[in-house]
Motif scaffolding. Structure first.
Motif, PDB file in Angstrom:
ATOM      1  N   ILE A 127       1.058   0.674  13.026  1.00  0.00           N
ATOM      2  CA  ILE A 127       1.742   1.126  11.816  1.00  0.00           C
ATOM      3  C   ILE A 127       3.135   1.626  12.175  1.00  0.00           C
ATOM      4  CG2 ILE A 127       1.741   2.875   9.971  1.00  0.00           C
ATOM      5  CD1 ILE A 127      -0.282   0.626   9.474  1.00  0.00           C
ATOM      6  N   THR A 128       3.230   2.412  13.240  1.00  0.00           N
ATOM      7  CA  THR A 128       4.529   2.929  13.682  1.00  0.00           C
ATOM      8  C   THR A 128       5.492   1.780  13.967  1.00  0.00           C
ATOM      9  OG1 THR A 128       3.514   4.910  14.600  1.00  0.00           O
ATOM     10  CG2 THR A 128       5.693   4.314  15.448  1.00  0.00           C
ATOM     11  N   PHE A 129       5.018   0.760  14.682  1.00  0.00           N
ATOM     12  CA  PHE A 129       5.842  -0.400  14.999  1.00  0.00           C
ATOM     13  C   PHE A 129       6.308  -1.093  13.717  1.00  0.00           C
ATOM     14  CE2 PHE A 129       6.187  -4.970  15.740  1.00  0.00           C
ATOM     15  CZ  PHE A 129       7.177  -4.994  16.704  1.00  0.00           C
ATOM     16  N   MET A 130       5.375  -1.328  12.786  1.00  0.00           N
ATOM     17  CA  MET A 130       5.736  -2.019  11.543  1.00  0.00           C
ATOM     18  C   MET A 130       6.713  -1.188  10.718  1.00  0.00           C
ATOM     19  SD  MET A 130       2.380  -4.060  10.173  1.00  0.00           S
ATOM     20  CE  MET A 130       1.113  -2.833  10.484  1.00  0.00           C
ATOM     21  N   VAL A 131       6.487   0.127  10.652  1.00  0.00           N
ATOM     22  CA  VAL A 131       7.377   0.996   9.877  1.00  0.00           C
ATOM     23  C   VAL A 131       8.789   0.956  10.463  1.00  0.00           C
ATOM     24  CG1 VAL A 131       7.895   3.423   9.334  1.00  0.00           C
ATOM     25  CG2 VAL A 131       5.605   2.505   8.911  1.00  0.00           C
ATOM     26  N   GLY A 177       7.974  20.996   3.531  1.00  0.00           N
ATOM     27  CA  GLY A 177       7.262  22.123   4.134  1.00  0.00           C
ATOM     28  C   GLY A 177       6.829  21.909   5.573  1.00  0.00           C
ATOM     29  N   ASP A 178       6.946  20.678   6.079  1.00  0.00           N
ATOM     30  CA  ASP A 178       6.471  20.373   7.424  1.00  0.00           C
ATOM     31  C   ASP A 178       7.387  19.318   8.042  1.00  0.00           C
ATOM     32  OD1 ASP A 178       5.122  19.726   9.737  1.00  0.00           O
ATOM     33  OD2 ASP A 178       3.207  19.306   8.769  1.00  0.00           O
ATOM     34  N   LEU A 179       8.318  19.762   8.859  1.00  0.00           N
ATOM     35  CA  LEU A 179       9.316  18.856   9.423  1.00  0.00           C
ATOM     36  C   LEU A 179       8.726  17.847  10.410  1.00  0.00           C
ATOM     37  CD1 LEU A 179      12.280  21.339   9.917  1.00  0.00           C
ATOM     38  CD2 LEU A 179      11.854  19.768   8.027  1.00  0.00           C
ATOM     39  N   ARG A 180       7.464  18.052  10.817  1.00  0.00           N
ATOM     40  CA  ARG A 180       6.810  17.086  11.714  1.00  0.00           C
ATOM     41  C   ARG A 180       6.239  15.910  10.941  1.00  0.00           C
ATOM     42  NH1 ARG A 180       2.416  20.855  13.888  1.00  0.00           N
ATOM     43  NH2 ARG A 180       2.587  21.344  11.705  1.00  0.00           N
ATOM     44  N   ARG A 181       6.060  16.079   9.644  1.00  0.00           N
ATOM     45  CA  ARG A 181       5.438  15.053   8.817  1.00  0.00           C
ATOM     46  C   ARG A 181       6.515  14.358   7.977  1.00  0.00           C
ATOM     47  NH1 ARG A 181       0.311  15.881   4.725  1.00  0.00           N
ATOM     48  NH2 ARG A 181       0.102  13.681   4.279  1.00  0.00           N
ATOM     49  N   PHE A 182       6.379  13.057   7.817  1.00  0.00           N
ATOM     50  CA  PHE A 182       7.344  12.365   6.973  1.00  0.00           C
ATOM     51  C   PHE A 182       6.641  11.428   6.004  1.00  0.00           C
ATOM     52  CE2 PHE A 182       7.018  10.115  10.988  1.00  0.00           C
ATOM     53  CZ  PHE A 182       6.830   8.803  10.610  1.00  0.00           C
ATOM     54  N   ARG A 183       7.325  11.230   4.887  1.00  0.00           N
ATOM     55  CA  ARG A 183       6.847  10.375   3.798  1.00  0.00           C
ATOM     56  C   ARG A 183       7.655   9.085   3.832  1.00  0.00           C
ATOM     57  NH1 ARG A 183       4.976  10.542  -1.625  1.00  0.00           N
ATOM     58  NH2 ARG A 183       4.226  12.654  -1.353  1.00  0.00           N
ATOM     59  N   LEU A 184       6.964   8.005   3.572  1.00  0.00           N
ATOM     60  CA  LEU A 184       7.610   6.696   3.525  1.00  0.00           C
ATOM     61  C   LEU A 184       7.749   6.260   2.076  1.00  0.00           C
ATOM     62  CD1 LEU A 184       5.448   5.024   6.297  1.00  0.00           C
ATOM     63  CD2 LEU A 184       7.761   5.936   6.561  1.00  0.00           C
ATOM     64  N   THR A 185       8.886   5.677   1.752  1.00  0.00           N
ATOM     65  CA  THR A 185       9.087   5.135   0.409  1.00  0.00           C
ATOM     66  C   THR A 185       9.686   3.744   0.524  1.00  0.00           C
ATOM     67  OG1 THR A 185      11.255   6.185   0.250  1.00  0.00           O
ATOM     68  CG2 THR A 185       9.412   7.370  -0.731  1.00  0.00           C
ATOM     69  N   LEU A 186       9.370   2.928  -0.441  1.00  0.00           N
ATOM     70  CA  LEU A 186       9.960   1.595  -0.518  1.00  0.00           C
ATOM     71  C   LEU A 186      11.396   1.719  -1.015  1.00  0.00           C
ATOM     72  CD1 LEU A 186       7.299  -0.704  -2.239  1.00  0.00           C
ATOM     73  CD2 LEU A 186       8.290  -0.995   0.013  1.00  0.00           C
ATOM     74  N   THR A 187      12.285   0.995  -0.407  1.00  0.00           N
ATOM     75  CA  THR A 187      13.645   0.915  -0.919  1.00  0.00           C
ATOM     76  C   THR A 187      13.668  -0.156  -2.013  1.00  0.00           C
ATOM     77  OG1 THR A 187      14.285  -0.793   0.650  1.00  0.00           O
ATOM     78  CG2 THR A 187      14.611   1.520   1.340  1.00  0.00           C
ATOM     79  N   PRO A 232       2.140   7.679   7.208  1.00  0.00           N
ATOM     80  CA  PRO A 232       1.684   6.695   8.194  1.00  0.00           C
ATOM     81  C   PRO A 232       0.190   6.768   8.521  1.00  0.00           C
ATOM     82  CG  PRO A 232       3.792   7.578   8.840  1.00  0.00           C
ATOM     83  CD  PRO A 232       3.345   8.377   7.649  1.00  0.00           C
ATOM     84  N   ALA A 233      -0.358   7.964   8.665  1.00  0.00           N
ATOM     85  CA  ALA A 233      -1.790   8.066   8.982  1.00  0.00           C
ATOM     86  C   ALA A 233      -2.643   7.520   7.842  1.00  0.00           C
ATOM     87  CB  ALA A 233      -2.164   9.517   9.288  1.00  0.00           C
ATOM     88  N   GLU A 234      -2.229   7.772   6.604  1.00  0.00           N
ATOM     89  CA  GLU A 234      -2.946   7.227   5.444  1.00  0.00           C
ATOM     90  C   GLU A 234      -2.866   5.704   5.431  1.00  0.00           C
ATOM     91  OE1 GLU A 234      -1.513   8.784   1.753  1.00  0.00           O
ATOM     92  OE2 GLU A 234      -1.969  10.858   2.290  1.00  0.00           O
ATOM     93  N   LEU A 235      -1.682   5.186   5.740  1.00  0.00           N
ATOM     94  CA  LEU A 235      -1.518   3.729   5.799  1.00  0.00           C
ATOM     95  C   LEU A 235      -2.438   3.117   6.842  1.00  0.00           C
ATOM     96  CD1 LEU A 235       2.327   3.123   5.553  1.00  0.00           C
ATOM     97  CD2 LEU A 235       0.568   2.206   4.041  1.00  0.00           C
ATOM     98  N   ALA A 236      -2.511   3.750   7.998  1.00  0.00           N
ATOM     99  CA  ALA A 236      -3.369   3.243   9.073  1.00  0.00           C
ATOM    100  C   ALA A 236      -4.819   3.161   8.597  1.00  0.00           C
ATOM    101  CB  ALA A 236      -3.247   4.128  10.307  1.00  0.00           C
ATOM    102  N   ARG A 237      -5.287   4.200   7.912  1.00  0.00           N
ATOM    103  CA  ARG A 237      -6.668   4.187   7.404  1.00  0.00           C
ATOM    104  C   ARG A 237      -6.848   3.123   6.324  1.00  0.00           C
ATOM    105  NH1 ARG A 237      -6.031   9.673   8.236  1.00  0.00           N
ATOM    106  NH2 ARG A 237      -5.399  10.089   6.099  1.00  0.00           N
ATOM    107  N   ALA A 238      -5.901   3.054   5.397  1.00  0.00           N
ATOM    108  CA  ALA A 238      -6.013   2.115   4.276  1.00  0.00           C
ATOM    109  C   ALA A 238      -5.974   0.659   4.744  1.00  0.00           C
ATOM    110  CB  ALA A 238      -4.895   2.371   3.271  1.00  0.00           C
ATOM    111  N   LEU A 239      -5.198   0.396   5.787  1.00  0.00           N
ATOM    112  CA  LEU A 239      -5.052  -0.975   6.280  1.00  0.00           C
ATOM    113  C   LEU A 239      -5.951  -1.295   7.463  1.00  0.00           C
ATOM    114  CD1 LEU A 239      -1.158  -1.199   6.022  1.00  0.00           C
ATOM    115  CD2 LEU A 239      -2.839  -2.313   4.527  1.00  0.00           C
ATOM    116  N   LYS A 241       0.811  -1.222   0.000  1.00  0.00           N
ATOM    117  CA  LYS A 241       0.000   0.000   0.000  1.00  0.00           C
ATOM    118  C   LYS A 241       0.847   1.277   0.000  1.00  0.00           C
ATOM    119  CE  LYS A 241      -4.361  -1.359   0.398  1.00  0.00           C
ATOM    120  NZ  LYS A 241      -5.344  -0.977  -0.599  1.00  0.00           N
ATOM    121  N   LEU A 242       2.143   1.133   0.200  1.00  0.00           N
ATOM    122  CA  LEU A 242       2.999   2.292   0.437  1.00  0.00           C
ATOM    123  C   LEU A 242       3.049   3.266  -0.733  1.00  0.00           C
ATOM    124  CD1 LEU A 242       4.558   3.213   2.864  1.00  0.00           C
ATOM    125  CD2 LEU A 242       6.565   2.048   1.972  1.00  0.00           C
ATOM    126  N   ASP A 243       3.072   2.785  -1.958  1.00  0.00           N
ATOM    127  CA  ASP A 243       3.119   3.694  -3.106  1.00  0.00           C
ATOM    128  C   ASP A 243       1.891   4.602  -3.159  1.00  0.00           C
ATOM    129  OD1 ASP A 243       5.604   2.810  -4.005  1.00  0.00           O
ATOM    130  OD2 ASP A 243       4.742   1.371  -5.416  1.00  0.00           O
TER     131      ASP A 243
END
Length: 142
Positions: free
Chosen positions: A64-68, A84-94, A50-57, A43-45
């Protein structure tokens, strides 16, 4: 089952899904993934936050935090702060995360494919049509 109730159909669908997942779980685990983590990577793409992932899953944010964190430690996920927001982060697949996810998907495809082989090509097409119809607006074109 002459006229199955919605509950009976839902239960059959759930049990079928769980049976396939139970079958593939040992092979997926051998890739370094728990089943829930495999679905997270899948679902990551589409849901890189993380909040979107939590809703989607349909999974609690702490899970989600633990799994990430586990996926980061395994080298499957990279966390990047949002410009633009240092409190928010984006996850990407390696690259290794995508490789593990695709390998797990192939394992699931094989197991599900063996079960689909029990029905005709026409029945498979009808199943796809019915599932897409039941999904309604949430159905994603492939």
């Amino acid at each position: 089952m002459d006229k199955p109730s919605p509950w009976e159909l839902w239960t059959l669908n759930f049990e079928f899904s769980m049976a396939v997942m139970a079958e593939v779980e040992p092979e997926v685990r051998a890739l370094g993934l728990e089943m829930k983590e495999f679905f997270l990577l899948g679902k990551l793409d589409d849901h890189p936050y993380p909040a979107e992932l939590a809703r989607a899953l349909l999974t609690p944010k702490p899970s989600i935090t633990f799994m990430v964190k586990r996926m980061e430690a395994a080298g499957f996920v990279q966390r990047e702060t949002e410009a633009g927001d240092l409190r928010r982060f984006r996850l990407t697949l390696t690259r290794s995360g995508r490789k593990a996810m695709e390998a797990a998907r192939a394992i699931l495809d094989d197991a599900f494919g063996r079960r689909l082989a029990r029905i005709s090509a026409g029945e498979r097409a009808e199943l796809a049509r019915l599932l897409t119809r039941l999904m309604g607006e949430r159905a994603r074109p492939r």
